[in-house]
Design an enzyme around this catalytic site. Structure first.
Site, PDB file in Angstrom:
ATOM      1  N   VAL A 116      29.950  36.124  35.281  1.00 44.61           N
ATOM      2  CA  VAL A 116      29.410  35.038  34.141  1.00 44.61           C
ATOM      3  C   VAL A 116      28.696  34.081  34.525  1.00 44.61           C
ATOM      4  CG1 VAL A 116      31.146  35.955  32.976  1.00 44.61           C
ATOM      5  CG2 VAL A 116      31.794  34.082  34.365  1.00 44.61           C
ATOM      6  N   LYS A 117      28.781  33.871  35.817  1.00 45.32           N
ATOM      7  CA  LYS A 117      28.253  32.532  36.747  1.00 45.32           C
ATOM      8  C   LYS A 117      26.880  32.586  36.568  1.00 45.32           C
ATOM      9  CE  LYS A 117      32.827  32.112  37.996  1.00 45.32           C
ATOM     10  NZ  LYS A 117      33.235  32.320  38.899  1.00 45.32           N
ATOM     11  N   THR A 118      27.039  30.625  37.015  1.00 44.04           N
ATOM     12  CA  THR A 118      24.981  30.769  36.678  1.00 44.04           C
ATOM     13  C   THR A 118      24.057  31.686  37.538  1.00 44.04           C
ATOM     14  OG1 THR A 118      25.733  28.508  36.356  1.00 44.04           O
ATOM     15  CG2 THR A 118      23.613  28.887  36.882  1.00 44.04           C
ATOM     16  N   HIS A 170      30.066  36.137  40.704  1.00 49.98           N
ATOM     17  CA  HIS A 170      30.870  37.035  39.664  1.00 49.98           C
ATOM     18  C   HIS A 170      29.055  36.645  38.529  1.00 49.98           C
ATOM     19  CE1 HIS A 170      33.003  37.978  36.430  1.00 49.98           C
ATOM     20  NE2 HIS A 170      33.500  38.704  37.325  1.00 49.98           N
TER      21      HIS A 170
END
Ligand SMILES: *Cc1c(COP(=O)(O)O)cnc(C)c1O
Length: 399
Positions: free
Chosen positions: A189-191, A187
């Site tokens: 917002v993930k790294t 997603h």
């Protein structure tokens, strides 16, 4: 300076070009770019098998199914996580229970796990699966958790949605050294991002085979998996279990592949930002993230905790300054859906106490030093106004 989000993807012209190349090519889904992305992530993590899927929630769902989680079973996870870590068990008709968190790492506590396993073992109500969640990108104490799981015959799925690029005891998170499977989220917002996307990693070839079936309707074109013993017609396939359409596209995996070439840069940027926050916030009345000695996190989130009575005011001060403060996580067992299943406030006091004081500060690779210093300045101003305020109150009460 405009709004500073708590997390943000980092997209370059190289990413854009890779996506365009796939879009104008032959395979938009189930093509060679999916396989290439799977192989690249498996190699990066040091795991034998990787299976890419539509999102991490789908990955958690089929991870539970591959372990044959169903009605009558129980799955344990952390209360300090995103809803999906618990919901995946409910999709399979299983019960969910939680193991309270460690007061320093906010991860599922290995000591509490030990005593909870001991207390249910005699009643024969052991969980089938434990899902430790690597909160904020810091690995749980997987060596201890895996030892307990083996002792009691429980399977382990690592929810590593936050943790790609991090290390635990010198190995990359996702190596599955201490678990049956690990899952990542891509997603935005993930790294590392593919827009939406997820990945399962395992060193167990039978689980890998099951996961590939479950990802795509339970259908196979592999004669070895089929019931028929006759040489199949060229068009022939068999559905041998109930699966889903949890496929990911080549378009998404093209983005994942180019993102992966920059993953180590993302991680070092995040680590440098964490070090700067830690140093800049050190003298304030708040708790900065604790790093466990076995862990070298990739730091997906930067979470501070403050006195519960100050949390809302500090949160508002940050938001008023156009800073996207956030809170991770409202304990899952306090959600109405889980309260309807019998959980209540008070059940997991560590996770609840943590939640009362937690604030997530912005952290993402493209965040500038100036943006970071603005976040720090707002927090400093908040606490100096607080201490002026309390001095005034003290002065008033003494006069
Ligand atoms: C984001 C997240 C998920 C779900 O990931 P999706 O790819 O959005 O389905 C699961 N677990 C944790 C801990 C997460 O943060």
């Amino acid at each position: 300076m405009s709004f500073i989000p708590y997390g943000r993807q980092s997209i370059t012209q190289q990413d854009v070009q890779a996506v365009v190349d796939v879009l104008t090519g032959d395979d938009l889904t189930t093509g060679p770019t999916v396989t290439a992305f799977e192989q690249a992530v498996a190699e990066y993590c040091g795991a034998q098998h990787a299976i890419a899927v539509a999102n991490c929630t789908a990955a958690l769902h089929i991870a539970c199914l591959a372990l044959e989680v169903g009605p009558g079973d129980s799955v344990w996870t952390s209360p300090n996580t995103f809803l999906a870590s618990a919901n995946c068990a409910r999709y399979c008709g299983a019960a969910v229970d939680f193991v309270d968190t460690d007061p320093q790492t906010y991860n599922l506590c290995a000591k509490q796990l030990k005593s909870k396993l001991e207390s249910v073992a005699s009643a024969g109500t052991l969980p089938k699966v434990i899902i430790p969640v690597h909160f904020a990108g810091q690995s749980c104490e997987m060596r201890e958790i895996k030892t307990l799981a083996d002792q009691y015959g429980v399977a382990v799925i690592e929810d590593a949605a936050h943790a790609i690029g991090g290390e635990y005891l010198g190995e990359k998170v996702g190596s599955c050294q201490y678990s049956d499977m690990a899952v990542f989220s891509f997603h935005p917002v993930k790294t590392l991002t593919t827009g939406e996307g997820g990945m399962l990693l395992t060193n167990n070839p039978e689980l890998a085979e099951k996961l590939r079936l479950l990802r795509c309707h339970g259908m196979t074109r592999d004669l070895e998996q089929m019931q028929t013993t006759q040489a199949p017609e060229p068009w022939f396939y068999e559905q041998i279990t109930l699966g889903y359409n949890y496929r990911i596209t080549d378009i998404q995996c093209a983005l994942g592949l180019t993102q992966l070439t920059r993953l180590d840069d993302f991680i070092s940027a995040r680590r440098a930002q964490v070090a700067h926050y830690n140093q800049a916030l050190a003298d304030l009345p708040l708790t900065t993230p604790y790093q466990h000695g076995d862990s070298n996190p990739g730091w997906h989130l930067y979470v501070i905790t403050v006195a519960p009575k100050q949390r809302r005011a500090l949160f508002d001060a940050l938001r008023n300054a156009q800073i996207g403060a956030n809170v991770h996580y409202i304990p899952v067992h306090t959600q109405p859906y889980y309260q309807d299943l019998g959980f209540a406030w008070g059940d997991f006091p560590q996770a609840e106490a943590y939640y009362q004081g937690a604030i997530t500060l912005p952290l993402f690779p493209a965040m500038t030093r100036a943006q970071q210093d603005k976040v720090v300045a707002v927090i400093q101003a908040f606490f100096s106004a607080q201490s002026v305020g309390s001095q005034q109150i003290a002065a008033q009460t003494t006069t």
